[in-house]
Motif scaffolding. Structure first.
Motif, mmCIF file in Angstrom:
data_model
loop_
_atom_site.group_PDB
_atom_site.id
_atom_site.type_symbol
_atom_site.label_atom_id
_atom_site.label_comp_id
_atom_site.label_asym_id
_atom_site.label_seq_id
_atom_site.Cartn_x
_atom_site.Cartn_y
_atom_site.Cartn_z
ATOM 1 N N MET A 200 50.764 40.876 49.495
ATOM 2 C CA MET A 200 51.042 40.168 48.254
ATOM 3 C C MET A 200 49.791 40.101 47.373
ATOM 4 S SD MET A 200 54.208 39.353 48.051
ATOM 5 C CE MET A 200 54.127 38.127 46.760
ATOM 6 N N SER A 201 48.617 39.906 47.992
ATOM 7 C CA SER A 201 47.368 39.863 47.226
ATOM 8 C C SER A 201 47.098 41.204 46.555
ATOM 9 C CB SER A 201 46.211 39.486 48.150
ATOM 10 O OG SER A 201 44.994 39.468 47.440
ATOM 11 N N ARG A 202 47.339 42.314 47.291
ATOM 12 C CA ARG A 202 47.146 43.638 46.703
ATOM 13 C C ARG A 202 48.119 43.866 45.549
ATOM 14 N NH1 ARG A 202 46.611 45.090 52.219
ATOM 15 N NH2 ARG A 202 48.779 45.794 52.249
ATOM 16 N N VAL A 203 49.366 43.429 45.728
ATOM 17 C CA VAL A 203 50.349 43.589 44.658
ATOM 18 C C VAL A 203 49.926 42.823 43.411
ATOM 19 C CG1 VAL A 203 52.721 43.057 43.993
ATOM 20 C CG2 VAL A 203 52.262 44.053 46.228
ATOM 21 N N VAL A 204 49.421 41.595 43.592
ATOM 22 C CA VAL A 204 48.971 40.799 42.450
ATOM 23 C C VAL A 204 47.802 41.481 41.741
ATOM 24 C CG1 VAL A 204 47.909 38.612 41.790
ATOM 25 C CG2 VAL A 204 49.813 38.616 43.389
ATOM 26 N N ASN A 205 46.848 42.012 42.530
ATOM 27 C CA ASN A 205 45.715 42.714 41.932
ATOM 28 C C ASN A 205 46.169 43.939 41.150
ATOM 29 O OD1 ASN A 205 43.927 40.876 43.040
ATOM 30 N ND2 ASN A 205 43.604 42.076 44.895
ATOM 31 N N GLU A 206 47.114 44.681 41.715
ATOM 32 C CA GLU A 206 47.623 45.853 41.014
ATOM 33 C C GLU A 206 48.346 45.462 39.730
ATOM 34 O OE1 GLU A 206 50.036 47.919 43.788
ATOM 35 O OE2 GLU A 206 48.359 48.601 45.033
ATOM 36 N N LEU A 207 49.089 44.356 39.762
ATOM 37 C CA LEU A 207 49.762 43.887 38.553
ATOM 38 C C LEU A 207 48.755 43.490 37.483
ATOM 39 C CD1 LEU A 207 52.674 41.759 40.053
ATOM 40 C CD2 LEU A 207 52.861 43.965 38.903
ATOM 41 N N ASP A 208 47.667 42.823 37.897
ATOM 42 C CA ASP A 208 46.621 42.467 36.936
ATOM 43 C C ASP A 208 45.999 43.715 36.324
ATOM 44 O OD1 ASP A 208 47.064 39.814 37.427
ATOM 45 O OD2 ASP A 208 45.451 39.623 38.903
ATOM 46 N N SER A 209 45.738 44.739 37.155
ATOM 47 C CA SER A 209 45.155 45.983 36.653
ATOM 48 C C SER A 209 46.096 46.686 35.679
ATOM 49 C CB SER A 209 44.832 46.902 37.836
ATOM 50 O OG SER A 209 44.314 48.137 37.391
ATOM 51 N N ILE A 210 47.391 46.690 36.026
ATOM 52 C CA ILE A 210 48.377 47.313 35.137
ATOM 53 C C ILE A 210 48.445 46.562 33.810
ATOM 54 C CG2 ILE A 210 50.836 47.759 34.841
ATOM 55 C CD1 ILE A 210 50.983 48.277 37.859
ATOM 56 N N HIS A 211 48.407 45.230 33.874
ATOM 57 C CA HIS A 211 48.454 44.428 32.642
ATOM 58 C C HIS A 211 47.242 44.718 31.762
ATOM 59 C CE1 HIS A 211 49.443 41.103 30.027
ATOM 60 N NE2 HIS A 211 48.240 40.569 30.221
ATOM 61 N N PHE A 212 46.061 44.812 32.381
ATOM 62 C CA PHE A 212 44.842 45.119 31.620
ATOM 63 C C PHE A 212 44.934 46.515 31.001
ATOM 64 C CE2 PHE A 212 40.554 46.976 31.515
ATOM 65 C CZ PHE A 212 39.922 46.094 30.640
ATOM 66 N N SER A 213 45.435 47.483 31.764
ATOM 67 C CA SER A 213 45.569 48.850 31.250
ATOM 68 C C SER A 213 46.549 48.900 30.088
ATOM 69 C CB SER A 213 46.028 49.778 32.375
ATOM 70 O OG SER A 213 45.085 49.798 33.432
ATOM 71 N N MET A 214 47.639 48.127 30.201
ATOM 72 C CA MET A 214 48.618 48.109 29.115
ATOM 73 C C MET A 214 48.016 47.504 27.848
ATOM 74 S SD MET A 214 52.132 47.100 31.109
ATOM 75 C CE MET A 214 53.058 47.105 29.582
ATOM 76 N N LYS A 215 47.215 46.448 27.968
ATOM 77 C CA LYS A 215 46.574 45.853 26.801
ATOM 78 C C LYS A 215 45.595 46.837 26.153
ATOM 79 C CE LYS A 215 45.176 41.640 26.846
ATOM 80 N NZ LYS A 215 44.467 40.391 27.235
ATOM 81 N N LYS A 216 44.821 47.523 26.999
ATOM 82 C CA LYS A 216 43.859 48.500 26.485
ATOM 83 C C LYS A 216 44.578 49.650 25.786
ATOM 84 C CE LYS A 216 39.790 51.103 27.916
ATOM 85 N NZ LYS A 216 38.922 51.471 29.072
ATOM 86 N N ALA A 217 45.682 50.124 26.397
ATOM 87 C CA ALA A 217 46.459 51.209 25.793
ATOM 88 C C ALA A 217 47.071 50.761 24.471
ATOM 89 C CB ALA A 217 47.542 51.670 26.759
#
Length: 261
Positions: free
Chosen positions: A179-196
């Motif tokens: 679950m911790s890895r999934v949360v980290n991946e979701l945070d990374s995806i959210h950051f990438s989407m904002k940057k994109a």
């Protein structure tokens, strides 16, 4: 010898015990025919209650025999003692039969209960005074073996519980890490989407600016071409304005070149 001639109370007690023995015999015969586990358990409980009553009556019989010991002759005393022993022996046979059925049903044997006012474990039907040393030692060994087996089963149950708890804890830990890895991946995806999203906006603004510049250049070129065409068609027309988008000297220079040609 008739017990009534010795003591009426003894005769009455003996009659009550005989009635209980007949009831026990009939009860165990019926028990063999019962297939339902719950009905067998209830039947065993009823038979156990009867055996408790029988044990109490045998104690009363022994008490009366002791009270009459000083007032009867040796032959009568021997007869009473033998009668008591036969009652104990017959009750023991039903006790063993009850234990056999109880073990089949996996129920607690009330005769081995450690406490309780009416528990047979408080005082076994086989009175110590009527058992030899070898029988006492054998009985003690049997109790110790049963205790060791119960302890072994308890240890096994505890160990199995510990194993299950360990496996459950490991599974929960693995799920928590996942679950911790999934949360980290979701945070990374959210950051990438904002940057994109920011990059797309910048590209959109740049494209809009480029389009404006291209439109302006297109208008300038179109104006130049229009002026050149007009000069070629009517070279003596002095009213033609300067070329749009160019400085007047540059515009006049281009017109002079066109006229000379």
């Amino acid at each position: 010898m008739d017990l009534a001639s010795v003591n009426e109370e003894l005769a009455e007690i003996d009659g009550q015990i005989a009635d209980i023995f007949r009831a026990l015999q009939n009860g165990f015969q019926k028990l063999d025919k019962i297939k339902d586990a719950n009905r067998r358990s209830r039947q065993l409980e009823e038979l156990t209650d009867k055996m408790r009553d029988c044990k109490r009556l045998i104690k009363d019989f022994e008490r009366v025999v002791k009270d009459e010991a000083g007032s009867v002759d040796p032959n009568t005393a021997k007869f009473l003692n033998e009668r008591k022993q036969s009652l104990i022996k017959e009750l023991n046979s039903y006790v063993a039969l009850k234990k056999q059925h109880a073990s089949d049903n996996k129920r607690v044997d009330l005769f081995d209960a450690p406490s309780g006012e009416d528990a047979f474990g408080e005082e076994n039907v086989l009175l110590a005074s009527n058992m030899s040393n070898q029988q006492l030692m054998q009985h003690g060994d049997n109790l110790m073996d049963e205790t060791d087996q119960a302890l072994a089963r308890s240890k096994q149950t505890v160990q199995e519980t510990i194993n299950v708890g360990t496996e459950t804890a490991a599974a929960l830990k693995a799920q928590t890490e996942q679950m911790s890895r999934v949360v980290n991946e979701l945070d990374s995806i959210h950051f990438s989407m904002k940057k994109a999203s920011k990059l797309v906006k910048e590209i959109g603004r740049q494209v809009a600016t480029d389009r404006c510049i291209m439109g302006l250049l297109f208008l300038i070129v179109a104006g130049v071409i229009a002026v050149i065409i007009v000069k070629i068609v009517n070279p003596h027309n002095k009213d033609i304005p300067d070329l749009p988008g160019l400085a007047p000297p540059v515009s006049r220079r281009l017109l002079s070149i066109v006229e000379n040609k």
